[in-house]
Design a protein around this motif. Structure first.
Motif, PDB file in Angstrom:
ATOM      1  N   VAL A  34       0.820  -1.212   0.000  1.00  0.00           N
ATOM      2  CA  VAL A  34       0.000   0.000   0.000  1.00  0.00           C
ATOM      3  C   VAL A  34       0.855   1.264   0.000  1.00  0.00           C
ATOM      4  O   VAL A  34       1.798   1.380   0.789  1.00  0.00           O
ATOM      5  CB  VAL A  34      -0.937   0.027   1.231  1.00  0.00           C
ATOM      6  N   VAL A  35       0.508   2.185  -0.882  1.00  0.00           N
ATOM      7  CA  VAL A  35       1.002   3.562  -0.799  1.00  0.00           C
ATOM      8  C   VAL A  35      -0.105   4.401  -0.193  1.00  0.00           C
ATOM      9  O   VAL A  35      -1.203   4.477  -0.747  1.00  0.00           O
ATOM     10  CB  VAL A  35       1.395   4.116  -2.178  1.00  0.00           C
ATOM     11  N   VAL A  36       0.169   4.983   0.953  1.00  0.00           N
ATOM     12  CA  VAL A  36      -0.779   5.886   1.595  1.00  0.00           C
ATOM     13  C   VAL A  36      -0.436   7.310   1.168  1.00  0.00           C
ATOM     14  O   VAL A  36       0.681   7.781   1.386  1.00  0.00           O
ATOM     15  CB  VAL A  36      -0.732   5.745   3.125  1.00  0.00           C
ATOM     16  N   ALA A  37      -1.391   7.989   0.546  1.00  0.00           N
ATOM     17  CA  ALA A  37      -1.199   9.345   0.037  1.00  0.00           C
ATOM     18  C   ALA A  37      -2.011  10.310   0.887  1.00  0.00           C
ATOM     19  O   ALA A  37      -3.237  10.192   0.963  1.00  0.00           O
ATOM     20  CB  ALA A  37      -1.618   9.425  -1.424  1.00  0.00           C
ATOM     21  N   ASP A  38      -1.327  11.266   1.517  1.00  0.00           N
ATOM     22  CA  ASP A  38      -2.000  12.150   2.466  1.00  0.00           C
ATOM     23  C   ASP A  38      -1.151  13.408   2.629  1.00  0.00           C
ATOM     24  O   ASP A  38       0.038  13.413   2.276  1.00  0.00           O
ATOM     25  CB  ASP A  38      -2.154  11.434   3.817  1.00  0.00           C
ATOM     26  N   ILE A  39      -1.749  14.462   3.181  1.00  0.00           N
ATOM     27  CA  ILE A  39      -0.984  15.688   3.427  1.00  0.00           C
ATOM     28  C   ILE A  39      -0.387  15.742   4.824  1.00  0.00           C
ATOM     29  O   ILE A  39       0.411  16.625   5.120  1.00  0.00           O
ATOM     30  CB  ILE A  39      -1.858  16.944   3.202  1.00  0.00           C
ATOM     31  N   GLN A  40      -0.761  14.799   5.679  1.00  0.00           N
ATOM     32  CA  GLN A  40      -0.283  14.807   7.064  1.00  0.00           C
ATOM     33  C   GLN A  40       1.020  14.006   7.141  1.00  0.00           C
ATOM     34  O   GLN A  40       1.027  12.807   7.416  1.00  0.00           O
ATOM     35  CB  GLN A  40      -1.352  14.235   7.990  1.00  0.00           C
ATOM     36  N   VAL A  41       2.128  14.699   6.926  1.00  0.00           N
ATOM     37  CA  VAL A  41       3.416  14.046   6.731  1.00  0.00           C
ATOM     38  C   VAL A  41       3.888  13.320   7.988  1.00  0.00           C
ATOM     39  O   VAL A  41       4.335  12.161   7.918  1.00  0.00           O
ATOM     40  CB  VAL A  41       4.471  15.074   6.284  1.00  0.00           C
ATOM     41  N   GLU A  42       3.831  13.972   9.132  1.00  0.00           N
ATOM     42  CA  GLU A  42       4.335  13.356  10.359  1.00  0.00           C
ATOM     43  C   GLU A  42       3.613  12.045  10.659  1.00  0.00           C
ATOM     44  O   GLU A  42       4.234  11.022  10.980  1.00  0.00           O
ATOM     45  CB  GLU A  42       4.183  14.326  11.534  1.00  0.00           C
ATOM     46  N   LYS A  43       2.292  12.066  10.543  1.00  0.00           N
ATOM     47  CA  LYS A  43       1.513  10.855  10.788  1.00  0.00           C
ATOM     48  C   LYS A  43       1.825   9.786   9.739  1.00  0.00           C
ATOM     49  O   LYS A  43       1.894   8.589  10.049  1.00  0.00           O
ATOM     50  CB  LYS A  43       0.022  11.166  10.767  1.00  0.00           C
ATOM     51  N   CYS A  60       0.744  14.000  -0.453  1.00  0.00           N
ATOM     52  CA  CYS A  60      -0.118  14.248  -1.616  1.00  0.00           C
ATOM     53  C   CYS A  60      -1.246  15.194  -1.262  1.00  0.00           C
ATOM     54  O   CYS A  60      -2.075  14.895  -0.404  1.00  0.00           O
ATOM     55  CB  CYS A  60      -0.690  12.920  -2.118  1.00  0.00           C
ATOM     56  N   ASP A  61      -1.263  16.327  -1.940  1.00  0.00           N
ATOM     57  CA  ASP A  61      -2.417  17.216  -1.935  1.00  0.00           C
ATOM     58  C   ASP A  61      -3.287  16.770  -3.102  1.00  0.00           C
ATOM     59  O   ASP A  61      -2.881  16.912  -4.261  1.00  0.00           O
ATOM     60  CB  ASP A  61      -1.969  18.669  -2.110  1.00  0.00           C
ATOM     61  N   ILE A  62      -4.449  16.236  -2.818  1.00  0.00           N
ATOM     62  CA  ILE A  62      -5.254  15.599  -3.862  1.00  0.00           C
ATOM     63  C   ILE A  62      -5.761  16.564  -4.922  1.00  0.00           C
ATOM     64  O   ILE A  62      -6.276  16.137  -5.955  1.00  0.00           O
ATOM     65  CB  ILE A  62      -6.438  14.822  -3.259  1.00  0.00           C
ATOM     66  N   ARG A  63      -5.598  17.860  -4.707  1.00  0.00           N
ATOM     67  CA  ARG A  63      -5.986  18.853  -5.711  1.00  0.00           C
ATOM     68  C   ARG A  63      -4.907  19.048  -6.760  1.00  0.00           C
ATOM     69  O   ARG A  63      -5.164  19.665  -7.802  1.00  0.00           O
ATOM     70  CB  ARG A  63      -6.290  20.182  -5.033  1.00  0.00           C
ATOM     71  N   ASP A  67       1.262  15.817  -7.561  1.00  0.00           N
ATOM     72  CA  ASP A  67       1.290  14.947  -6.395  1.00  0.00           C
ATOM     73  C   ASP A  67       0.697  13.579  -6.716  1.00  0.00           C
ATOM     74  O   ASP A  67       1.175  12.547  -6.226  1.00  0.00           O
ATOM     75  CB  ASP A  67       0.537  15.589  -5.228  1.00  0.00           C
ATOM     76  N   TRP A  68      -0.352  13.558  -7.532  1.00  0.00           N
ATOM     77  CA  TRP A  68      -0.923  12.280  -7.966  1.00  0.00           C
ATOM     78  C   TRP A  68       0.084  11.492  -8.791  1.00  0.00           C
ATOM     79  O   TRP A  68       0.243  10.273  -8.608  1.00  0.00           O
ATOM     80  CB  TRP A  68      -2.181  12.515  -8.796  1.00  0.00           C
ATOM     81  N   LYS A  69       0.777  12.171  -9.693  1.00  0.00           N
ATOM     82  CA  LYS A  69       1.779  11.491 -10.514  1.00  0.00           C
ATOM     83  C   LYS A  69       2.851  10.863  -9.636  1.00  0.00           C
ATOM     84  O   LYS A  69       3.283   9.727  -9.871  1.00  0.00           O
ATOM     85  CB  LYS A  69       2.422  12.493 -11.473  1.00  0.00           C
TER      86      LYS A  69
END
Length: 282
Positions: A34-43, A60-63, A67-69
């Motif tokens: 799994v690649v977890v994509a999120d903006i909360q880097v520390e977590k 990843c900022d989903i907007r 970041d998606w690439k």
């Protein structure tokens, strides 16, 4: 006995908290990488350390398309491809009413909900075609299924668009054996609820929500658990759902069957406000 997702590679957005976190943990347990994509880097980095070699974190900022690439490239480079795209991340966005919402607030909310879902589909297609198929799972909301005034205007419209996007993509991508389905969650104790009272994810994580008010709005008068959503996401990502595409699946205790008037919506948001006020007063 092999897990239900053995040998599969997945991207899960919004995977460091709430429904995404529960799903990511279950995906790993069921054998997926799994690649977890999120903006909360520390977590995210802490989660990567905890789950070891089965998981990678991508900021990843989903907007943002770049970041998606990068998230998709990480899945391909680290794990060899992509079989499942579970796009779970979202936010309430601008929750002002119809006669007050600004163009900027509207556009920002639709970028978070509609543009992000478009990008999830777009960037999942090439690696899935190389694998000979795959599963794309989008996330909508019960707020757009039974209109009772409980969902913010821009959010409700955006989440409705996600359902139609999923159905359209399912029709177009069937020839590639890429399935596209949409999960419709109901009321769960996740950080997104803090957006209704102007809070952020940190407030949401700390809020102790009493979901008894929510449960009384449903056909099944039992509070939801993020495990319900995670199980649905495993099913839709697994070979058990190989002949399932274009489906909008409510996992909401029957909330989307009927939503009790605007008074119940006020009660629902009241539960969020009470939890936020209690947190602020601690």
């Amino acid at each position: 006995m092999a897990g239900r997702l053995e040998g599969k590679v997945a991207i899960i957005t919004g995977g460091v908290s709430g429904m995404g976190l529960t799903a990511a943990e279950l995906y790993v347990k069921e054998g997926a990488k799994v690649v977890v994509a999120d903006i909360q880097v520390e977590k995210g980095l802490a989660m990567e350390k905890r789950l070891g070699g089965a998981m990678r974190f991508a900021r990843c900022d989903i907007r943002e398309e770049e970041d998606w690439k990068a998230a998709v490239a990480m899945a391909v480079d680290a794990f060899g491809g992509l079989d499942i795209m579970y796009h779970n991340a979202a936010a309430v966005g601008d929750n002002t009413p119809l006669d007050e919402i600004s163009v900027t607030g509207w556009d920002d909310t639709q970028a978070m909900l509609v543009r992000a879902s478009m990008l999830a589909i777009k960037h999942a297609i090439p690696p899935m075609r190389k694998r000979g198929g795959g599963s794309i799972i989008l996330t909508s909301s019960a707020s757009c299924m039974a209109l009772g005034g409980s969902g913010p205007y821009a959010y409700t419209i955006g989440k409705g668009a996600v359902i139609h996007m999923g159905r359209y993509a399912a029709l177009q991508l069937g020839k590639d054996l890429i399935r596209v389905n949409v999960i419709i969650p109901g009321a769960y104790p996740t950080s997104i609820w803090s957006g209704h009272v102007g809070g952020d994810a940190n407030m949401g994580d700390a809020m102790d929500l009493d979901l008894s008010r929510f449960a009384r709005m449903q056909a099944l008068p039992v509070a939801g658990d993020t495990k319900n959503i995670a199980e649905a996401a495993v099913y839709l990502g697994s070979d058990a759902s190989a002949w399932v595409t274009g489906v909008a699946l409510p996992v909401d205790g029957g909330l989307s069957l009927f939503r009790n008037s605007y008074a119940s919506a006020e009660g629902q948001l009241g539960a969020v406000a009470d939890a936020a006020n209690a947190l602020k007063n601690d």
